[in-house]
Write a protein that holds these residues in place. Sequence first.
Motif, PDB file in Angstrom:
ATOM      1  N   UNK A 106       0.802  -1.173   0.120  1.00  0.00           N
ATOM      2  CA  UNK A 106       0.160  -0.198   0.033  1.00  0.00           C
ATOM      3  C   UNK A 106       0.702   1.281   0.015  1.00  0.00           C
ATOM      4  N   UNK A 107       0.735   2.136  -0.988  1.00  0.00           N
ATOM      5  CA  UNK A 107       1.615   3.335  -1.266  1.00  0.00           C
ATOM      6  C   UNK A 107       3.009   2.959  -0.673  1.00  0.00           C
ATOM      7  N   UNK A 108       3.797   2.172  -1.247  1.00  0.00           N
ATOM      8  CA  UNK A 108       5.149   1.924  -0.759  1.00  0.00           C
ATOM      9  C   UNK A 108       5.982   3.168  -1.089  1.00  0.00           C
ATOM     10  N   UNK A 109       7.103   3.352  -0.297  1.00  0.00           N
ATOM     11  CA  UNK A 109       8.006   4.465  -0.744  1.00  0.00           C
ATOM     12  C   UNK A 109       8.988   3.814  -1.756  1.00  0.00           C
ATOM     13  N   UNK A 110       8.444   4.299  -2.993  1.00  0.00           N
ATOM     14  CA  UNK A 110       9.446   3.450  -4.234  1.00  0.00           C
ATOM     15  C   UNK A 110      10.668   3.803  -4.278  1.00  0.00           C
ATOM     16  N   UNK A 111      11.226   4.965  -3.759  1.00  0.00           N
ATOM     17  CA  UNK A 111      12.712   4.915  -3.692  1.00  0.00           C
ATOM     18  C   UNK A 111      13.584   4.104  -2.670  1.00  0.00           C
ATOM     19  N   UNK A 112      12.832   3.293  -1.793  1.00  0.00           N
ATOM     20  CA  UNK A 112      13.287   2.215  -0.965  1.00  0.00           C
ATOM     21  C   UNK A 112      13.317   0.776  -1.689  1.00  0.00           C
ATOM     22  N   UNK A 113      12.982   0.771  -2.760  1.00  0.00           N
ATOM     23  CA  UNK A 113      12.850  -0.621  -3.534  1.00  0.00           C
ATOM     24  C   UNK A 113      13.957  -0.441  -4.874  1.00  0.00           C
ATOM     25  N   UNK A 114      14.593  -1.690  -5.299  1.00  0.00           N
ATOM     26  CA  UNK A 114      15.398  -1.510  -6.277  1.00  0.00           C
ATOM     27  C   UNK A 114      15.265  -2.815  -7.143  1.00  0.00           C
ATOM     28  N   UNK A 115      15.685  -2.638  -8.280  1.00  0.00           N
ATOM     29  CA  UNK A 115      15.538  -3.945  -9.211  1.00  0.00           C
ATOM     30  C   UNK A 115      16.513  -5.064  -8.734  1.00  0.00           C
ATOM     31  N   UNK A 116      16.261  -5.966  -9.367  1.00  0.00           N
ATOM     32  CA  UNK A 116      17.011  -7.211  -9.203  1.00  0.00           C
ATOM     33  C   UNK A 116      18.533  -6.948  -9.797  1.00  0.00           C
ATOM     34  N   UNK A 117      18.562  -6.235 -10.874  1.00  0.00           N
ATOM     35  CA  UNK A 117      19.713  -6.110 -11.696  1.00  0.00           C
ATOM     36  C   UNK A 117      20.605  -4.939 -10.880  1.00  0.00           C
ATOM     37  N   UNK A 118      19.672  -4.010 -10.375  1.00  0.00           N
ATOM     38  CA  UNK A 118      20.650  -3.226  -9.492  1.00  0.00           C
ATOM     39  C   UNK A 118      21.052  -3.851  -8.419  1.00  0.00           C
ATOM     40  N   UNK A 119      20.460  -4.561  -7.511  1.00  0.00           N
ATOM     41  CA  UNK A 119      20.802  -5.222  -6.513  1.00  0.00           C
ATOM     42  C   UNK A 119      22.045  -6.240  -6.735  1.00  0.00           C
ATOM     43  N   UNK A 120      22.033  -6.773  -7.861  1.00  0.00           N
ATOM     44  CA  UNK A 120      23.131  -7.833  -8.265  1.00  0.00           C
ATOM     45  C   UNK A 120      24.328  -6.770  -8.631  1.00  0.00           C
ATOM     46  N   UNK A 121      24.164  -5.705  -9.315  1.00  0.00           N
ATOM     47  CA  UNK A 121      25.286  -4.794  -9.523  1.00  0.00           C
ATOM     48  C   UNK A 121      25.857  -4.257  -8.251  1.00  0.00           C
ATOM     49  N   UNK A 122      25.060  -3.836  -7.352  1.00  0.00           N
ATOM     50  CA  UNK A 122      25.642  -3.426  -6.303  1.00  0.00           C
ATOM     51  C   UNK A 122      26.335  -4.349  -5.204  1.00  0.00           C
ATOM     52  N   UNK A 123      25.884  -5.485  -5.007  1.00  0.00           N
ATOM     53  CA  UNK A 123      26.682  -6.565  -4.227  1.00  0.00           C
ATOM     54  C   UNK A 123      27.925  -7.066  -5.103  1.00  0.00           C
ATOM     55  N   UNK A 124      27.849  -7.160  -6.416  1.00  0.00           N
ATOM     56  CA  UNK A 124      29.036  -7.407  -7.380  1.00  0.00           C
ATOM     57  C   UNK A 124      30.077  -6.335  -7.049  1.00  0.00           C
ATOM     58  N   UNK A 125      29.664  -4.981  -7.040  1.00  0.00           N
ATOM     59  CA  UNK A 125      30.616  -3.868  -6.903  1.00  0.00           C
ATOM     60  C   UNK A 125      31.036  -4.237  -5.481  1.00  0.00           C
ATOM     61  N   UNK A 126      30.548  -4.356  -4.488  1.00  0.00           N
ATOM     62  CA  UNK A 126      30.986  -4.625  -3.044  1.00  0.00           C
ATOM     63  C   UNK A 126      31.896  -5.647  -2.993  1.00  0.00           C
ATOM     64  N   UNK A 127      31.729  -6.763  -3.710  1.00  0.00           N
ATOM     65  CA  UNK A 127      32.646  -7.924  -3.536  1.00  0.00           C
ATOM     66  C   UNK A 127      33.772  -7.512  -4.383  1.00  0.00           C
ATOM     67  N   UNK A 128      33.961  -6.663  -5.372  1.00  0.00           N
ATOM     68  CA  UNK A 128      35.026  -6.460  -6.278  1.00  0.00           C
ATOM     69  C   UNK A 128      35.991  -5.291  -5.803  1.00  0.00           C
ATOM     70  N   UNK A 129      35.325  -4.464  -4.641  1.00  0.00           N
ATOM     71  CA  UNK A 129      36.092  -3.184  -4.302  1.00  0.00           C
ATOM     72  C   UNK A 129      37.267  -3.659  -3.449  1.00  0.00           C
ATOM     73  N   UNK A 130      38.560  -2.707  -3.715  1.00  0.00           N
ATOM     74  CA  UNK A 130      39.581  -2.938  -3.177  1.00  0.00           C
ATOM     75  C   UNK A 130      39.970  -2.230  -1.774  1.00  0.00           C
TER      76      UNK A 130
END
Length: 130
Positions: A106-130
């Motif tokens: 019900x009326x979600x705060x849409x900025x608080x949700x991300x696509x699967x691809x965004x989430x995957x990219x975010x976690x991939x970036x965290x895994x590969x940061x130096x």
Amino acid sequence: MTSRDSFSDPHSGPLDPFLGDPNDPSNLLDDLDPVEPLTDTDLQEIAADLAELIEFEAALSPHEIHGIVVDCADCGEQHYFSWALMAANLRSLLGSGRTGVHEPAAEPYTDAYVSWDYARGFTDALAHRS
């Protein structure tokens, strides 16, 4: 995984309020159409998605991300799933081959949700940061 993780309980997710009730109104509905059994490949992919979702929640929750947004091919709208609801859906697929019925957010705060691809990219970036 922390003890407050929503994935620590394999049965987490929305509970059926009529569970065990002999007067459950759903008893008046016709039986669901039979589900075509999932292949071993399907089951492996769903299990991999669930494992990935756990990583997404761990990485994104500290950044006030509440879950996943999915573009629905059936209705053309976006659907917002909390981490717990998405996990419950994936677990349901693994168990019965279908997801449970649920009310849309019900009326979600849409900025608080991300696509699967965004989430995957975010976690991939965290895994590969130096």
